[in-house]
Design a protein around this motif. Structure first.
Motif, short mmCIF file in Angstrom:
data_model
loop_
_atom_site.label_atom_id
_atom_site.label_comp_id
_atom_site.label_asym_id
_atom_site.label_seq_id
_atom_site.Cartn_x
_atom_site.Cartn_y
_atom_site.Cartn_z
N ARG A 15 0.85 -1.20 0.00
CA ARG A 15 0.00 0.00 0.00
C ARG A 15 0.88 1.24 0.00
O ARG A 15 1.93 1.26 0.63
N GLN A 16 0.41 2.27 -0.71
CA GLN A 16 1.12 3.54 -0.78
C GLN A 16 0.10 4.66 -0.64
O GLN A 16 -0.90 4.69 -1.35
N SER A 17 0.35 5.56 0.28
CA SER A 17 -0.53 6.70 0.47
C SER A 17 -0.37 7.68 -0.68
O SER A 17 0.74 7.93 -1.15
N LEU A 18 -1.49 8.23 -1.15
CA LEU A 18 -1.47 9.24 -2.20
C LEU A 18 -1.87 10.61 -1.66
O LEU A 18 -2.11 11.53 -2.42
N ALA A 27 -8.84 10.40 2.29
CA ALA A 27 -7.52 9.82 2.07
C ALA A 27 -7.55 8.95 0.83
O ALA A 27 -8.53 8.25 0.57
N ARG A 28 -6.47 9.01 0.04
CA ARG A 28 -6.35 8.19 -1.16
C ARG A 28 -5.16 7.26 -0.99
O ARG A 28 -4.16 7.63 -0.38
N SER A 29 -5.26 6.06 -1.56
CA SER A 29 -4.13 5.13 -1.50
C SER A 29 -4.18 4.21 -2.71
O SER A 29 -5.21 4.07 -3.36
N SER A 31 -2.87 0.20 -4.01
CA SER A 31 -2.41 -1.08 -3.48
C SER A 31 -2.11 -2.04 -4.61
O SER A 31 -2.60 -1.87 -5.72
N GLN A 50 6.55 1.82 -5.58
CA GLN A 50 6.66 3.18 -5.06
C GLN A 50 7.03 4.16 -6.17
O GLN A 50 6.50 5.26 -6.24
#
Length: 98
Positions: A15-18, A27-29, A31, A50
């Motif tokens: 998972r990576q936060s956007l 919040a956007r992420s 995966s 990433q």
């Protein structure tokens, strides 16, 4: 920084936060699922993920709410460098414009 958790043996979710959506505030992420038992492969995939998310996920979104038409107008202006329809037609086929 991308994070990874093992969902079951050999199956990892990265998972990576956007960041937050400037319009909605949510919040956007992103995966991705990776199938591996190797820590080295997982680290390589995390770095690749990433990089991909960093390139595509951090696009500039206007803070004000915009209509689809307004966004399309901005996009067309961006890709045409502010040229008129006549200028673009002349570049595409100089013989056709008189």
């Amino acid at each position: 920084m991308a994070s990874a958790r093992e969902k079951r043996p050999g199956v990892w979710e990265m998972r990576q936060s956007l960041g937050r959506d400037p319009v909605t505030g949510k919040a956007r992420s992103a995966s991705r699922t990776v199938y591996t038992t190797s820590a080295r492969v997982l680290d390589r995939e995390k770095a690749k993920f990433q990089t991909e998310v960093g390139a595509a996920g951090r696009t500039v979104v206007p803070k004000e709410a915009a209509t689809v038409g307004q966004l399309l107008d901005r996009y067309i202006e961006h890709i045409t460098d502010g040229k008129t329809v006549e200028q673009l037609a002349a570049e595409a086929d100089p013989a056709a414009v008189s």
